[in-house]
Motif scaffolding. Sequence first.
Motif, mmCIF file in Angstrom:
data_model
loop_
_atom_site.group_PDB
_atom_site.id
_atom_site.type_symbol
_atom_site.label_atom_id
_atom_site.label_comp_id
_atom_site.label_asym_id
_atom_site.label_seq_id
_atom_site.Cartn_x
_atom_site.Cartn_y
_atom_site.Cartn_z
ATOM 1 N N SER A 88 0.839 -1.200 0.000
ATOM 2 C CA SER A 88 0.000 0.000 0.000
ATOM 3 C C SER A 88 0.876 1.253 0.000
ATOM 4 O O SER A 88 1.939 1.282 0.615
ATOM 5 N N GLN A 89 0.403 2.269 -0.680
ATOM 6 C CA GLN A 89 1.117 3.548 -0.731
ATOM 7 C C GLN A 89 0.719 4.448 0.432
ATOM 8 O O GLN A 89 1.074 5.620 0.459
ATOM 9 N N GLU A 90 0.007 3.911 1.376
ATOM 10 C CA GLU A 90 -0.515 4.704 2.482
ATOM 11 C C GLU A 90 0.054 4.226 3.814
ATOM 12 O O GLU A 90 0.500 3.093 3.937
ATOM 13 N N GLY A 91 0.025 5.110 4.809
ATOM 14 C CA GLY A 91 0.393 4.749 6.164
ATOM 15 C C GLY A 91 1.871 4.889 6.451
ATOM 16 O O GLY A 91 2.654 5.388 5.649
ATOM 17 N N ASP A 92 2.239 4.428 7.638
ATOM 18 C CA ASP A 92 3.624 4.540 8.106
ATOM 19 C C ASP A 92 4.591 3.706 7.275
ATOM 20 O O ASP A 92 5.767 4.047 7.172
ATOM 21 N N GLY A 93 4.106 2.624 6.679
ATOM 22 C CA GLY A 93 4.968 1.756 5.891
ATOM 23 C C GLY A 93 5.638 2.476 4.741
ATOM 24 O O GLY A 93 6.812 2.239 4.447
ATOM 25 N N ILE A 94 4.925 3.367 4.098
ATOM 26 C CA ILE A 94 5.493 4.075 2.944
ATOM 27 C C ILE A 94 6.574 5.059 3.387
ATOM 28 O O ILE A 94 7.571 5.251 2.703
ATOM 29 N N ARG A 95 6.398 5.662 4.556
ATOM 30 C CA ARG A 95 7.408 6.591 5.080
ATOM 31 C C ARG A 95 8.699 5.832 5.429
ATOM 32 O O ARG A 95 9.794 6.253 5.083
ATOM 33 N N LEU A 96 8.550 4.707 6.085
ATOM 34 C CA LEU A 96 9.716 3.896 6.440
ATOM 35 C C LEU A 96 10.439 3.400 5.192
ATOM 36 O O LEU A 96 11.672 3.408 5.122
ATOM 37 N N TRP A 97 9.659 2.968 4.203
ATOM 38 C CA TRP A 97 10.242 2.472 2.962
ATOM 39 C C TRP A 97 10.976 3.579 2.208
ATOM 40 O O TRP A 97 12.104 3.375 1.751
ATOM 41 N N ALA A 98 10.363 4.741 2.092
ATOM 42 C CA ALA A 98 10.993 5.861 1.379
ATOM 43 C C ALA A 98 12.310 6.247 2.050
ATOM 44 O O ALA A 98 13.317 6.494 1.374
ATOM 45 N N ASP A 99 12.311 6.280 3.365
ATOM 46 C CA ASP A 99 13.527 6.629 4.094
ATOM 47 C C ASP A 99 14.607 5.565 3.883
ATOM 48 O O ASP A 99 15.767 5.890 3.621
ATOM 49 N N ALA A 100 14.224 4.314 3.965
ATOM 50 C CA ALA A 100 15.184 3.223 3.753
ATOM 51 C C ALA A 100 15.718 3.229 2.319
ATOM 52 O O ALA A 100 16.908 2.977 2.089
ATOM 53 N N CYS A 101 14.848 3.516 1.351
ATOM 54 C CA CYS A 101 15.280 3.586 -0.048
ATOM 55 C C CYS A 101 16.277 4.717 -0.256
ATOM 56 O O CYS A 101 17.247 4.583 -1.003
ATOM 57 N N SER A 102 16.054 5.843 0.403
ATOM 58 C CA SER A 102 16.969 6.972 0.303
ATOM 59 C C SER A 102 18.363 6.570 0.773
ATOM 60 O O SER A 102 19.368 6.805 0.088
ATOM 61 N N VAL A 103 18.429 5.946 1.926
ATOM 62 C CA VAL A 103 19.709 5.506 2.489
ATOM 63 C C VAL A 103 20.357 4.472 1.565
ATOM 64 O O VAL A 103 21.547 4.574 1.232
ATOM 65 N N ALA A 104 19.583 3.470 1.152
ATOM 66 C CA ALA A 104 20.129 2.396 0.317
ATOM 67 C C ALA A 104 20.651 2.932 -1.015
ATOM 68 O O ALA A 104 21.734 2.552 -1.465
ATOM 69 N N SER A 105 19.899 3.811 -1.643
ATOM 70 C CA SER A 105 20.317 4.343 -2.938
ATOM 71 C C SER A 105 21.594 5.166 -2.821
ATOM 72 O O SER A 105 22.505 5.054 -3.656
ATOM 73 N N LEU A 106 21.679 5.983 -1.793
ATOM 74 C CA LEU A 106 22.916 6.740 -1.582
ATOM 75 C C LEU A 106 24.093 5.794 -1.307
ATOM 76 O O LEU A 106 25.202 6.014 -1.807
#
Length: 185
Positions: A88-106
């Motif tokens: 789902s694109q909603e809820g706390d899961g998307i925030r955690l995922w976006a933050d983790a993706c930012s770190v991983a991509s960098l």
Amino acid sequence: MSLVELIAQADERGLAASGLACLDRCVPLLGGDDLVLRPLWASLADGSDWSEGLEKARGALGASGEASGETDEAEALARRMLDAAPASQEGDGIRLWADACSVASLQIHRLLDPAEDAAPSVDTRREGGTEGMSPLVAAELRRQVTVLELLAGHGAAGLRHALDVSTEGRRVLRAVVSRRARGRS
């Protein structure tokens, strides 16, 4: 504003686009073609459920193999981004995922950059520290900030430009991966 602050202020669509853009730029590490994540971008644009498109993308990108070395560590990080994407694109899961993706991509860009990055971790970069930043990491940081700013400033209308930013980054990473592969041959 730092990347950390932009992520903290982003709405769900911005977060989903941010995480998806990070993953999209790293698709060359997973052997995917340029269109494999396009259905997810379409879901963001029309506000529809992306779970079916996500499962298709996971199927198309296959399972990970044995990993060793810098490129394989980068591949493992990219695969984790894909595996951790919430249904789902909603809820706390998307925030955690976006933050983790930012770190991983960098971190992926840091691993693949032949130039040394002077920061002790990518967290320094995300918090605004740019001194001694390697070129590939600097470009990825700019792309992440740009995607979040586009969505914050233009909402759904910013998605097309965010996709363009991601496409440019994917081409750069594809060239880096290709160059490294030729160097090992």
